[in-house]
Design an enzyme around this catalytic site. Structure first.
Site, PDB file in Angstrom:
ATOM      1  N   SER A 199      40.568 -56.266  81.123  1.00  0.00           N
ATOM      2  CA  SER A 199      40.929 -57.416  79.346  1.00  0.00           C
ATOM      3  C   SER A 199      39.440 -58.726  80.172  1.00  0.00           C
ATOM      4  O   SER A 199      39.552 -59.304  79.426  1.00  0.00           O
ATOM      5  CB  SER A 199      42.102 -57.962  80.731  1.00  0.00           C
ATOM      6  OG  SER A 199      42.960 -57.583  80.419  1.00  0.00           O
ATOM      7  N   LYS A 225      38.496 -58.690  76.428  1.00  0.00           N
ATOM      8  CA  LYS A 225      38.850 -60.370  75.495  1.00  0.00           C
ATOM      9  C   LYS A 225      37.230 -61.103  75.279  1.00  0.00           C
ATOM     10  O   LYS A 225      37.745 -61.576  74.740  1.00  0.00           O
ATOM     11  CB  LYS A 225      40.160 -60.450  76.338  1.00  0.00           C
ATOM     12  CG  LYS A 225      41.399 -59.810  75.992  1.00  0.00           C
ATOM     13  CD  LYS A 225      42.233 -59.367  76.271  1.00  0.00           C
ATOM     14  CE  LYS A 225      43.615 -59.038  76.391  1.00  0.00           C
ATOM     15  NZ  LYS A 225      44.356 -59.098  77.537  1.00  0.00           N
ATOM     16  N   SER A 276      45.839 -63.757  78.823  1.00  0.00           N
ATOM     17  CA  SER A 276      45.980 -62.587  79.010  1.00  0.00           C
ATOM     18  C   SER A 276      46.408 -61.255  77.611  1.00  0.00           C
ATOM     19  O   SER A 276      46.495 -60.569  78.680  1.00  0.00           O
ATOM     20  CB  SER A 276      45.479 -62.074  80.084  1.00  0.00           C
ATOM     21  OG  SER A 276      44.133 -60.659  80.029  1.00  0.00           O
ATOM     22  N   LYS A 324      36.647 -65.113  82.927  1.00  0.00           N
ATOM     23  CA  LYS A 324      37.556 -64.252  81.747  1.00  0.00           C
ATOM     24  C   LYS A 324      37.975 -63.086  83.374  1.00  0.00           C
ATOM     25  O   LYS A 324      37.487 -62.551  83.217  1.00  0.00           O
ATOM     26  CB  LYS A 324      37.413 -63.309  80.274  1.00  0.00           C
ATOM     27  CG  LYS A 324      38.563 -62.636  80.174  1.00  0.00           C
ATOM     28  CD  LYS A 324      40.114 -63.280  79.403  1.00  0.00           C
ATOM     29  CE  LYS A 324      41.238 -62.324  79.465  1.00  0.00           C
ATOM     30  NZ  LYS A 324      41.750 -62.261  81.101  1.00  0.00           N
TER      31      LYS A 324
END
Length: 421
Positions: free
Chosen positions: A56, A59, A113, A227
Site C-alpha cells: 500500500s 498509494k 488505506s 504511509k
C-alpha cells in the site's frame, strides 16, 4: 544475532531521548533509504535500488496524483468495480453508486488505506485502472523513478507491480511538496459525513503509528507522515516523514518485519537528525565576490540574492565552500543599476550541482563610455571648427545686444511723444 542487535538498538531509541548515532543505523529491512527532503540527498541507504513489492505504499503515488486534481470537492460516483478487491483487504466499504468527494476519497486512501477508495480515484482520473496505471508510470519516470512499474492504484499484489526504496523516496519527496498531500498524510483522524448510501464514517484513523494520537511505543514526536503497507508477498513497508527544526527527512523500508518496521524507521531518523544539519553557505546581501564591469567607472561587489542552506555534516562545510563557482552573465556592461543580476554562484556536493543562486549588484555603476566619446570628439575637432563656434557665439551675442538697443530707442521715442501732448 543480527536481529537481536537491531532489536536492542531500537529498544534503546524508543526508551530514551538522548540517543545519538554517529555511525550509520543498524537496519534489518532488506531495502531501506534515508534522504533529505529538500535536496534529495541520500543520507543512508541499503539495497536502495533492489526491486521490491511496495504493497500500500503504492498509494503515495495514487495520493499525489489525486491531490493535484483541480477540484477536490467534486462529487464522484463510485462504479461497481469498487467492490472488486480482495476479501479482508483494507477498505471503507464503498457501495456502487455512492457519491463521495475527491477529498474524502483521499483521506480514505491515505489514512485507513482503503483499497476501494483507490479504485474510485483511479477510475475518475484515468478512466480505468489501466489508464490510471499509465498515469502513475508516466509520473514515476518524470520524477526519475526509473526502476518502478505500477499496474494498480492500491498495491494489491501483482508480480509486475514493483518499485525500489530510492524510487519510492523520490515519489514521497515530490508528494510532500504538495500542501494537500502533506496535510492529509499527517492527519490522524478524519470523518466522512453521511452520503447517499451510508451513515457517517467516523472511524477513519491513520495506520501510521508514528503519528498516532494515542500513547503507543512507536509514536515519534517529529513524525509528519506518510504511509504504511503490507501484503504477504511484500511484507511490512513504511514510507516515513519527520521534521526537526529546519531539517526534514524521508525514510523508506521495504520487505521489513512487523517487529522492526518502526524501529528501523526511527533509527534512520535519529541518525539523520544527530549527524546532519543545515549548513549556511550564503546569507542574503552578503558579499560573494567583486568583479570589473565593462565600461564601468569602478569595481562592483556582488551580493547573494537569498539565503542558501544545504544539508550536510559540519565537517563537510569547508569542502563544500571550495566547490563554489561564480559565473558572470555575458555582455554585462555599464551602466548597471543596484539590484541588477550580474552573475550566479553554484555549489556542489558529492560531484553534483545543488543549486544556482543569483548574484546582484550592490550599487549603481556609471558608464565611462560617454566621457570617452566626448574626449575622442575633442581630439578630432580642428582649430577652425573651434574658431567657427566662437564666431557664431559672438554674432549671436552682437545680434542680441543690437536688438536690445533698438528696443530701448523705440521706447524712448514713444515716451517723448506722450509728453508733448
Amino acid at each position: 544475532m543480527k536481529k537481536l542487535t537491531a532489536f536492542l538498538i531500537a529498544a534503546f531509541i524508543l526508551s530514551s531521548n538522548l540517543a545519538v548515532f554517529a555511525a550509520p543505523p543498524q537496519v534489518s529491512a532488506p531495502a531501506a533509504i534515508l534522504i533529505d527532503a529538500e535536496s534529495g540527498r541520500v543520507l543512508y541507504e541499503r539495497n536502495a535500488d533492489t526491486k521490491m513489492y511496495p504493497a500500500s505504499t503504492t498509494k503515495v503515488m495514487t495520493g499525489l496524483l489525486a491531490a493535484e486534481y483541480k477540484d477536490l470537492d467534486e462529487q464522484i460516483t463510485a462504479s461497481p468495480n469498487v467492490v472488486k478487491i480482495e476479501r479482508g483487504s483494507s477498505q471503507i466499504y464503498i457501495n456502487p453508486g455512492e457519491i463521495l468527494t475527491m477529498r474524502q476519497l483521499l483521506y480514505a486512501l491515505m489514512l485507513p488505506s482503503a483499497n476501494d477508495a483507490a479504485i474510485a480515484i483511479a477510475e475518475h482520473l484515468g478512466g480505468s485502472i489501466d489508464g490510471f496505471a499509465t498515469l502513475m508510470n508516466e509520473r514515476a519516470q518524470s520524477l526519475g523513478a526509473v526502476n518502478t512499474h505500477f499496474v494498480n492504484p492500491n498495491g494489491l499484489h501483482d508480480d509486475n507491480h514493483y518499485t525500489t526504496a530510492r524510487d519510492l523516496a523520490l515519489i514521497a519527496r515530490n508528494g510532500m511538496k504538495n500542501p494537500v498531500f502533506r496535510e492529509i498524510v499527517g492527519t490522524y483522524h478524519y470523518e466522512i459525513p453521511a452520503t447517499n448510501k451510508q451513515e457517517a464514517r467516523n472511524y477513519l484513523t491513520n495506520s501510521n503509528k508514528l503519528i498516532s494520537s494515542y500513547n503507543n511505543k512507536y509514536k515519534y514526536e517529529n513524525a509528519i507522515g506518510i504511509k504504511t503497507g503490507y501484503t504477504t508477498k511484500s511484507q511490512h513497508c513504511l514510507v516515513g516523514g519527520a521534521k526537526k527544526d529546519n531539517l526534514e527527512l524521508i525514510t523508506v523500508v521495504l520487505g521489513d518485519t512487523k517487529e522492526f518496521m518502526y524501529p528501523d524507521t526511527i533509527a534512520m531518523f535519529e541518525y539523520g537528525f544527530a549527524n546532519f544539519k543545515k549548513l549556511e553557505l550564503l546569507k542574503k546581501d552578503m558579499i560573494v565576490t567583486t568583479v570589473s564591469i565593462k565600461n564601468g567607472d569602478r569595481k562592483l561587489n556582488l551580493l547573494a540574492s537569498e539565503d542558501y542552506l544545504l544539508t550536510g555534516k559540519e565537517e563537510e562545510l569547508e569542502a563544500i565552500q571550495k566547490t563554489k563557482v561564480v559565473t558572470q552573465i555575458k555582455d554585462i556592461e555599464a551602466p548597471v543599476k543596484k539590484g541588477d543580476v550580474i552573475a550566479t554562484v553554484t555549489y556542489s556536493l558529492e560531484n553534483k550541482e545543488q543549486k544556482t543562486i543569483n548574484l546582484i549588484a550592490e550599487e549603481d555603476v556609471l558608464s565611462t563610455k560617454l566621457l570617452d566619446k566626448i574626449t575622442e570628439a575633442n581630439k578630432e575637432t580642428k582649430w577652425w571648427q573651434i574658431a567657427l563656434i566662437f564666431v557664431a557665439l559672438f554674432l549671436a551675442w552682437r545680434t542680441f545686444v543690437t536688438y536690445r538697443k533698438v528696443k530701448r530707442r523705440k521706447r524712448g521715442l514713444y515716451i517723448d511723444r506722450r509728453k508733448r501732448y
